[in-house]
Design a protein around this motif. Structure first.
Motif, short mmCIF file in Angstrom:
data_model
loop_
_atom_site.label_atom_id
_atom_site.label_comp_id
_atom_site.label_asym_id
_atom_site.label_seq_id
_atom_site.Cartn_x
_atom_site.Cartn_y
_atom_site.Cartn_z
N UNK A 7 2.35 15.35 3.15
CA UNK A 7 1.53 16.60 3.05
C UNK A 7 0.53 16.66 4.07
N UNK A 8 -0.04 15.67 4.75
CA UNK A 8 -1.02 15.60 5.77
C UNK A 8 -0.18 15.28 7.16
N UNK A 11 0.90 -1.15 0.24
CA UNK A 11 0.12 0.34 0.05
C UNK A 11 0.88 1.29 -0.05
N UNK A 12 2.15 1.30 0.62
CA UNK A 12 2.91 2.29 0.61
C UNK A 12 3.36 2.81 -0.66
N UNK A 33 0.71 6.58 8.72
CA UNK A 33 0.92 6.75 7.17
C UNK A 33 0.01 5.65 6.66
N UNK A 34 -0.93 4.99 7.27
CA UNK A 34 -1.80 3.95 7.06
C UNK A 34 -1.13 2.81 6.43
N UNK A 87 3.99 13.01 -0.82
CA UNK A 87 2.42 12.65 -0.38
C UNK A 87 2.20 12.02 0.95
N UNK A 88 3.29 11.34 1.25
CA UNK A 88 3.39 10.76 2.82
C UNK A 88 3.17 12.11 3.72
N UNK A 95 -9.12 8.07 6.06
CA UNK A 95 -8.90 6.74 6.17
C UNK A 95 -8.04 6.76 7.53
N UNK A 129 -8.37 10.29 2.11
CA UNK A 129 -7.69 10.67 3.28
C UNK A 129 -8.10 10.88 4.37
#
Lengths: 426, 520
Positions: free
Chosen positions: B96-97, B47-48, B152-153, B93-94, B179, B177
Motif C-alpha cells: 500500500x505504501x 517482522x514481515x 519493507x522494513x 499491506x506491504x 519507521x 508507518x
C-alpha cells in the motif's frame, strides 16, 4: 459498594512517606512473610485467585509457577508501571498515594520467586509520580526494607526504577524488557516466554503494579480473606477508574462482579446532565465497546465481560453519552494506536495507518460504504498476524464500533459530514 | 548426515533435516515459504509476517515459519485458503505504501515483492488514500543508495551491520508507518562489506551507486565464477551482457553462496574488481612496440626462446593449476628457470579476520602444490643471470617493493604474456595478450586449501587466448585444461585422486595426499 483494600491508605495525608505508611500498617506483612516457605507464598497467591491486573487477567500465582527451577541464572522481577492504556489511571494512584504498598508487594513477590534484583518500569510521562516513587524507595532503603538485608533478614533485594521514554508498546511485557535492556522498545516473538528467557536472557516475572500492591493484603489476611471479595473466578477487588460522561468520575475500589449499570448509577452518579447512555468502554480503550443493552446485563468481572464478547481490561471505564460521535471516537482511537505501533510487523505498521486514513476520509465526507466494508475487512486482516497484540488492541474495539454503530459510519458515507447538533459540546 | 524427521506439508509426508526452521528445511525439498525478513545468514526476526503458516492441531495454529523448527509429525499447512489469504493480505499491506516504481527501479526483475506479487497476490490495489512519503536517494556511504519508500522494513540491512560487520551504522528510527532505515547524521556506512546490503535487500530500497541505472537485470547473463581479488576465493556471480553492436561487458559481481568458502557474502573490493576485467586490457599483440597479428608475435617469442641460453619464466600466483602445469612443462622444454616470485601480491596488514586476505593472489596454494619456487633471492639471482624473461601475467609492480629489481629487469629482454596493460609488462619487446579469469576456466586452491573449479563466463570481442593456448603455440603439449590433469595427478600427490569434473560446486578441501579424492 466501595471497599478499602488497595485504597486503604489513599485518603491518608502523606501516606507516601514511610513513617505515615507504617503507622497505617505498611511493611507489617514481612514477619509473616519471612516465616513462610517460598513455595507456600506462591501457593497462597494461587489460592487467593489473584489475576494479573494489567488487563489480561492471567492468574498471578500460576505465572510465578512457570519459572524454571535451578537454572543457575538470576531471576528478575519487572513491575509494569507503564500504565499507558487510554482511560487507565489506577496504577498512578498506587504510585502516588501508596508507593509503600507496591514496595512491600515487591518484597513479597521477590521472596517468593527468589529474585534479588527488581525493576519498576514506569512510563516516561509520569514525571512527578516517579519522584514520589523514588523517594519512597529511598526511604525503604534507609529503613532497611530494601538492600542487603531486607527487614534484617538474610535476603538481599534491590529495586531499580527504569523510566520509559513514552511508548505505549513498552507496556507489552517483552517490549518492556527490551526497553530496560536499553534497546528500542519492540515486542519479542514468543516463545520463549519471559518466565524462561526474559530480562538479560534470564527467567523473569513481569507483574502489574496493582497485582503486586494486592499482595500485602493476601499474605497478611490469607487467601480466603481475599477470595471473600469478588466472584468465584474473578476474586478480590479492583481499582476502577471511571471517566467520561458521569456525574462523579473518579477512582473507586470495588469488589469484582458488581453489575456495571449499578456501578455507573450509584458509584459514579449516573450519566451526566440527565442524558442517555450510548455506550461504555469497559476496561481501557482497547476493549470492545458495550451498548446500553449490554451494559444492563454485564457485571464487572472477567467471565461476564468475555460472555459479552469484550474484555475486562484494565479497569478504565469510559461512559459515553448520546452526544458522542462514534466515527470521531474511532478516528481518535486508531490515531492513538497508529501512533504507538512500534512499526516492527508489516500488518500493524502499514495497516493501522491505512485504517486511519480511511476513517478520516469518511469524516471528511469523502468516504463510501465500500470504505466501511474495507475498514471492517482490514480489522480481520491485521488482527493476530503480528508479534504482539497491539494491532488487536486497535482492531478489536474498532470492529465493535463498526458492528454496533454501523449506521453512524454509513451516515458519513451516504450523507457526508453531519451538521453539528445542539447537544454536542467541545 | 544430519538427523532427519518426517513431517507433513499439506497432508503430504516429507523428510527434512531436524531442528532447521521450516523455511530452510522445506526449501531443501522444493517447498517455498515466502518471506522477506528471514535470511539464513542473519537468522529469524519475524517482522514481515509473510512466512506465517498453519500448523494443524498446533498451539498456536498460526506460526512464523522462520521461527518454527521442523518437528516430527508436524502438520504444516500452506496450500490452505486461510494461509493463502494471509499471504495476500500481507502482500497488500506491504504494497500500500510502496511506490511501485518498477519501471525505474534497479531491483525490477530480481525483486521479492514483484515475484511474490505474481505468486501470492495478483490482486488489484484497494489503496484510495494518500500514501506515506519518505526520503529517497539517500547516500548511505560505501556506494549504497537508499530509498525509504521502497523499503519493507525487513531490517536485513540493519542486522547485517550489527551481526556480520559489527559496525552498526544502520538503524530503524521512528514508529508505525513512519519507521525508516537510516544512518546517524554524518555517520555513513564505513565497512568493507557494505555493498552486500544491496544483495540482501529483498526489494529496491538498497541500490548500488556503481550499478544503478546501468543495466536491466533481465538482460544480464549470470554466470558463476570465483573472485580473484585475494586468496579467499569467494564465490561470485559474474553478471555480464553484450549490448547490440557492443562488446561483452561485465556489469557487476554478486556474492554466490558457498558455506565452505565465503558464506553468503563478499567484500566490496572484490565486488568492484569486475571493473578490472573490463578496463585497461592488453588486447593487441606487440613486437617492438608495433602491433602485429598474434602469429607474428608467437613467431617472435619462439625466436627469442630458441635463441635464449638462459631463459627465465615467471608465473602468476593468479594462474590456475592447469595453466601453471602447462607453463611448467614448457619451462622444462626450453630448460628455463621457473619462478613464482610474487611478493607484490601480498599487502601485509590489509586483510581482516573475515573474508579479506593479505594475499591478493587467487592460487598461491596452487603455486606451492606444484612446488614452484617463489623466493625473491632465487628470482633475483635467476634474473641477473637470464638473457630472456618470459612473464606469464605476473604483475611484479602490483604493489611497491620491487623497485630494486628494476635495473635487472631493464637489462633483460622480456616477453610478456599479459591480460592487462601494466608497467610490469610494457617494457617487453614481445607482448602477447592473454585471457583474464572471467574469460577462461580452471582450478584454483584458496588460502584454506579448498580446491575450486570455475568455468569461462565472458566472451569479449578481442577473445584473447588462455595462457594454456599460448603455451601450446610456444611448443607445449598441453592444449586445454583436461590435458593438464593426468600430469597434475601424477606429479602432485595432493591431486593424485582428483578428477576436476567431479569437484563439487562448493569445492573440496585438500587435506593430505592420501585422503583427498573426489568422485572415486
Amino acid at each position: 459498594m466501595e471497599v478499602k483494600i488497595l485504597s486503604a491508605r489513599f485518603d491518608i495525608e502523606n501516606a507516601n512517606r514511610i513513617d505515615v505508611a507504617r503507622q497505617h500498617g505498611a511493611y507489617q506483612t514481612l514477619d509473616t512473610l519471612f516465616a513462610m516457605e517460598q513455595a507456600d507464598v506462591i501457593e497462597t497467591v494461587k489460592a487467593s485467585g489473584l489475576r494479573g491486573r494489567g488487563g489480561a487477567g492471567f492468574p498471578t500465582g500460576v505465572k510465578w509457577g512457570f519459572l524454571p527451577k535451578d537454572t543457575g541464572k538470576p531471576v528478575y522481577l519487572a513491575v509494569n508501571a507503564d500504565e499507558s492504556e487510554p482511560a487507565t489511571f489506577k496504577d498512578r494512584y498506587i504510585l502516588v498515594r501508596d508507593p509503600h504498598a507496591l514496595i512491600e508487594g515487591i518484597i513479597i513477590c521477590s521472596y517468593a520467586i527468589g529474585c534479588h534484583d527488581s525493576y519498576i518500569y514506569i512510563r516516561g510521562e509520569y514525571t512527578s509520580q516517579v519522584k514520589i516513587l523514588q523517594q519512597a524507595i529511598d526511604e525503604a532503603y534507609a529503613e532497611g526494607y530494601l538492600g542487603d538485608r531486607v527487614a534484617g533478614r538474610n535476603f538481599r533485594l534491590d529495586v531499580t526504577v527504569h523510566r520509559g521514554a513514552g511508548a505505549y508498546v513498552c507496556g507489552e511485557e517483552t517490549a518492556l524488557l527490551e526497553s530496560i535492556e536499553g534497546k528500542k522498545g519492540q515486542p519479542r516473538s514468543k516463545p520463549p516466554f519471559p518466565a524462561v528467557v526474559g530480562l538479560f536472557g534470564c527467567p523473569t516475572i513481569i507483574n502489574n503494579v496493582q497485582s503486586i500492591a494486592s499482595l500485602p493484603f493476601i499474605i497478611t489476611n490469607g487467601a480466603d480473606a481475599y477470595k471473600a471479595y469478588g466472584t468465584e473466578k474473578s476474586c478480590g477487588t479492583h481499582l476502577f477508574g471511571i471517566s467520561g460522561h458521569v456525574e462523579k468520575p473518579g477512582m473507586y475500589e470495588l469488589p469484582l462482579g458488581l453489575p456495571l449499570a449499578e456501578v455507573i448509577e450509584t458509584v459514579a452518579g449516573g450519566v451526566w446532565k440527565g442524558r442517555r447512555l450510548k455506550g461504555v468502554i469497559p476496561g481501557g480503550s482497547s476493549t470492545p465497546v458495550l451498548t446500553p443493552d449490554e451494559v444492563a446485563t454485564v457485571t464487572l468481572d472477567y467471565e461476564s465481560m468475555a460472555a459479552h464478547k469484550t474484555m475486562f481490561g484494565s479497569g478504565g471505564i469510559v461512559v459515553l453519552d448520546e452526544t458522542v460521535d462514534m466515527v470521531k471516537l474511532v478516528e481518535n482511537l486508531i490515531a492513538f494506536y497508529h501512533h504507538e505501533s512500534c512499526g516492527q510487523c508489516t500488518p500493524c505498521r502499514e495497516g493501522l495507518g491505512w485504517m486511519l486514513k480511511i476513517v478520516r476520509r469518511l469524516l471528511a465526507g469523502e468516504g463510501t460504504v465500500a470504505d466501511i466494508k474495507l475498514l471492517r475487512e482490514l480489522c480481520d486482516n491485521i488482527e493476530m498476524k503480528t508479534v504482539c497484540v497491539l494491532s488487536a488492541a486497535c482492531t478489536m474495539p474498532v470492529r465493535s464500533y463498526l458492528d454496533k454503530f454501523r449506521d453512524e459510519f454509513e451516515a458519513y458515507a451516504i450523507d457526508g459530514a453531519p451538521e453539528q447538533t445542539e447537544l454536542r459540546e467541545g | 548426515m544430519a538427523e532427519m524427521v518426517k513431517l507433513f506439508v499439506n497432508g503430504q509426508e516429507v523428510e527434512v533435516e531436524a531442528g532447521k526452521n521450516l523455511i530452510d528445511a522445506l526449501q531443501v525439498v522444493g517447498i517455498e515459504i515466502p518471506h522477506f525478513c528471514y535470511h539464513p545468514a542473519l537468522g529469524a526476526d519475524g517482522n514481515c509476517r509473510m512466512c506465517l503458516v498453519g500448523i494443524e492441531d498446533g498451539r498456536p495454529p498460526l506460526v512464523p515459519a522462520c521461527k518454527t523448527p521442523a518437528q516430527p509429525g508436524m502438520k504444516v499447512l500452506l496450500e490452505d485458503e486461510k494461509i493463502k489469504k494471509i499471504q495476500r493480505d500481507i502482500m497488500e499491506l506491504e504494497l500500500i505504501n510502496h511506490p511501485v516504481d518498477c519501471p525505474v527501479c534497479d531491483q525490477a526483475g530480481e525483486c521479492t515483492l514483484q515475484d511474490y506479487y505474481m505468486s501470492y497476490s495478483q490482486q488489484d490495489s484497494r489503496m484510495n488514500v494518500e500514501q506515506v512519503h519518505k526520503d529517497k536517494r539517500l547516500d548511505f556511504g560505501c556506494g549504497v543508495v537508499h530509498d525509504q519508500e521502497r523499503c519493507v522494513l525487513c531490517a536485513r540491512c540493519v542486522r547485517f551491520t550489527r551481526q556480520i560487520t559489527k559496525t552498526g551504522e544502520l538503524g530503524i528510527v521512528n514508529r508505525s508507518d513512519q519507521a525508516r532505515v537510516t544512518i546517524f547524521p554524518g555517520r555513513p556506512l564505513a565497512n568493507r562489506y557494505a555493498l552486500n546490503i544491496v544483495d540482501i535487500c529483498p526489494v529496491g530500497a538498497m541500490t548500488s551507486k556503481d550499478f544503478r541505472f546501468r543495466q536491466r537485470v533481465w538482460f544480464l547473463q549470470k554466470d558463476p565464477g570465483i573472485c580473484h581479488g585475494c586468496s579467499t576465493g569467494c564465490n561470485i556471480y559474474i553478471d555480464h551482457h553484450r549490448e547490440k553492436y557492443g562488446d561483452d561487458v561485465i556489469y557487476r559481481f554478486r556474492a554466490r553462496t558457498n558455506l565452505q568458502v565465503n558464506g553468503y557474502f563478499i567484500c566490496d573490493a572484490g565486488r568492484l574488481s569486475y571493473k578490472t576485467e573490463n578496463e585497461n586490457r592488453q588486447d593487441r599483440t606487440l613486437v617492438d612496440g608495433v602491433e602485429v597479428p598474434l602469429e607474428r608475435g608467437i613467431e617472435a617469442a619462439l625466436d627469442k626462446l630458441n635463441r635464449a641460453r638462459k631463459p627465465l619464466m615467471l608465473v602468476s600466483p593468479d594462474s590456475t593449476l592447469e595453466q601453471l602445469w602447462a607453463i611448467k612443462r614448457i619451462a622444462t622444454l626450453y630448460g628455463a628457470v621457473l619462478s613464482g616470485y610474487s611478493d607484490a601480491y601480498v599487502l601485509a596488514g590489509d586483510g581482516d579476520d573475515y573474508l579479506i586476505s593479505d594475499d591478493k593472489a587467487a592460487n598461491r596454494a596452487g603455486l606451492q602444490l606444484l612446488d614452484i619456487d617463489s623466493g625473491k633471492e632465487s628470482f633475483a639471482a635467476a634474473l641477473a643471470d637470464a638473457d630472456l624473461l618470459v612473464n606469464f601475467n605476473n604483475d611484479l609492480f602490483f604493489s611497491p617493493g620491487n623497485e630494486d629489481l628494476q635495473e635487472a629487469l631493464e637489462a633483460t629482454d622480456q616477453v610478456s604474456v599479459c591480460s592487462h596493460d601494466r608497467p610490469a609488462f610494457s617494457r617487453a619487446t614481445v607482448i602477447l595478450p592473454c585471457a583474464s579469469y572471467s574469460e577462461y576456466g580452471g582450478s584454483i586452491v584458496n588460502r584454506n586449501n579448498v580446491l575450486q573449479r570455475f568455468a569461462r563466463a565472458v566472451c569479449r570481442d578481442a577473445d584473447p587466448c588462455d595462457i594454456i593456448e599460448i603455451t601450446r603455440l610456444l611448443g607445449g603439449a598441453i592444449s586445454d585444461n583436461a590435458r593438464a590433469w593426468p600430469g597434475l595427478r601424477q606429479s602432485v600427490p595432493a591431486l593424485s585422486r582428483i578428477w576436476p569434473e567431479r569437484i563439487p560446486v562448493e569445492g573440496v578441501t585438500l587435506n593430505s595426499s592420501e585422503e583427498t579424492h573426489v568422485g572415486a
